[in-house]
Design an enzyme around this catalytic site. Structure first.
Site: not given
Ligand code: BGP
Length: 489
Positions: A167, A380
């Site tokens: 990202e 993801e």
């Molecule tokens: C994504 C990232 C991850 C992870 C995920 C959840 O954007 O790539 O590293 O952290 O988000 O994030 P959150 O816990 O803020 O919802």
């Protein structure tokens, strides 16, 4: 009506995670590694982190156990990342201790027959680099070459597929807002614009190094995989979304896949007298042209909806994508774009995020139609829920039916894209064991497996059993009438 969704043979199933989020317990400087940007931020502003907690998963010592869970869940792939601060010393030489450890970890995953995906930069950089402005300073391009070269040389024989960034969008925006670590004096609009150029140049530079060392290998980068949607078909909204698409997606993706930067964006900021002239070097254009990725990672949680700005224009939120809602203050007298929440949209209310699997589908079709049908892995996707204790049954197991339904719906739309010709070859959800997530720390739990922070125990949630079956059969059953309905939470 119930329907079986069958995925193509060889489709990769697994999970993603990131070094800083799982490996260590606290600051690792005393173990002989560099201080990371996150170690520094935790020292400086611990109050910004949910419950003032730092990463506690301890994968560094428990990797055997965690990878055995992955094996038990029938993973055919796993995505890890390498800590830049651990692999590289302050004098830019390689840290042998880190090499030995990562080789052990990677070998363990390979012995468990997993297709190993490794990402180089997942929001973590050495603090010495953060000090000079990180991705707002061209110096990082050469430093990243050194990091990448070391990784490709030391682990090229073990890693099946490489990713350069996770990202890039967050690397540009979040530090400018202080959501990710950054020095206050580096948080300028000019640095933000610089990063929109420097990140793709660093990406191309890494590919150049890669081709020298692993010419036959798979090299990609991971982008936010939401289609950017205008609020309406009105000209102003459509124009705003077009600009947002350039600033949040195309500036990273077009050079990597097409070899060309969307110069319209540069022209736009030049005409506003905002573009930092020093950032573009003539040789960058050749670098883009000659260095392309051969697969793409798409991270997808929620749609990005954009509207034209109205009224007051002096603040600019460059991080709608992270949902953090912080505002970047920059005096200006022209309009950019603003993030828009669709009234009445279906929400993951725990995370304040809209649920819209169709928007992932739209981006997959975009990769097929407009980016040469490049190979895509969904790197993801997941549902973050706070305080999951509420959903525990009498046997102590978290009944996360909402998570199962969330994945079913997203996978339903992924399969639809595949059926229409999109070249999607895998799905690595976020993330199989609850982990630490930057300033949100352990607030939003995403795991199939619960992490008990008191004992360190890993406990299977209901969804873990569902996923184990999904991975084994390469298929799942869905009631088509359930699509788009409120989740059972
Ligand atoms: C994504 C990232 C991850 C992870 C995920 C959840 O954007 O790539 O590293 O952290 O988000 O994030 P959150 O816990 O803020 O919802």
């Amino acid at each position: 009506m119930k329907k079986t969704i069958q995925f193509p043979e060889g489709f990769l199933w697994g999970s993603s995670t990131a070094s800083e989020q799982i490996e260590s317990k606290g600051n690792v400087v005393e173990e002989g590694y560099q201080k990371s940007n996150w170690n520094w931020m935790f020292e400086q502003e611990q109050e910004k982190f949910f419950e003032q907690r730092f990463a506690e998963n301890d994968f560094w010592n428990r990797y055997e156990e965690d990878l055995t869970i992955a094996e038990e869940m029938n993973f055919s792939t796993i995505r890890l990342s390498i800590s830049w601060s651990k692999l590289i010393k302050e004098d830019n030489t390689t840290n042998q201790k880190a090499v030995d450890k990562y080789r052990e970890i990677f070998k363990t995953a390979k012995d468990k027959n997993m297709h190993l995906i490794v990402c180089l930069e997942h929001f973590e950089i050495p603090q010495v680099i953060n000090e000079y402005g990180g991705f707002g300073n061209r110096k990082i391009i050469d430093d990243m070459r050194i990091f990448a070269k070391a990784a490709f040389t030391e682990f090229g024989d073990l890693v099946d597929r490489w990713a350069i960034f996770n990202e890039a969008l967050a690397n540009s925006a979040a530090p400018m807002l202080g959501i990710h670590p950054s020095l206050k004096e580096n948080r300028t609009f000019a640095n933000y614009l610089r990063s929109l150029w420097i990140i793709p140049v660093a990406q191309a530079a890494v590919i150049e190094e890669f081709k020298k060392i692993l010419p036959e290998g798979k090299i990609g980068s991971i982008f936010v995989g939401s289609k950017i949607l205008p609020r309406s078909e009105e000209k102003e909204d459509v124009e705003a979304a077009k600009l947002a698409e350039m600033m949040m997606f195309r500036c990273y993706v077009d050079p990597a896949i097409k070899g060309e930067f969307p110069m319209e964006m540069v022209e736009h900021f030049k005409s506003l007298d905002e573009w930092p002239e020093d950032v573009i070097h003539e040789e960058d254009f050749e670098l883009f042209k000659n260095n392309r990725i051969n697969w793409v990672g798409a991270n997808y949680y929620k749609p990005t909806r954009i509207a034209a700005e109205e009224g007051e224009v002096e603040n600019f939120d460059v991080t709608g994508a992270t949902g953090a809602g912080s505002i970047f203050t920059h005096k200006r007298n022209y309009k950019l774009f603003t993030f828009w929440a669709k009234p009445g949209a279906r929400m993951n209310k725990h995370r304040g995020m809209e649920i819209s699997p169709e928007t992932l589908y739209a981006r997959l079709i975009d990769f097929k139609d407009n980016y040469g049908n490049i190979e895509v892995i969904i790197t993801e996707n997941g549902m973050g829920v706070s305080n999951e204790d509420r959903f525990r049954n009498e046997e102590g197991q978290i009944q996360d039916n909402y998570r199962i339904q969330f994945f079913k719906e997203h996978l339903y739309w992924v399969k639809k894209a595949i059926d229409e010709g999109a070249n999607v070859t895998g799905f690595t959800m976020w993330t199989y064991i609850d982990n630490w997530s930057w300033v949100n720390a352990y607030k939003n739990r995403y795991g199939y497996i619960e992490l008990d922070l008191e004992t360190g125990k890993r406990i299977w949630k209901k969804s873990a059993f569902w996923a184990k079956e999904l991975h084994k059969t390469n298929s799942f059953e869905i009631d088509e009438d359930s699509l788009g309905k409120e989740l059972d939470d």
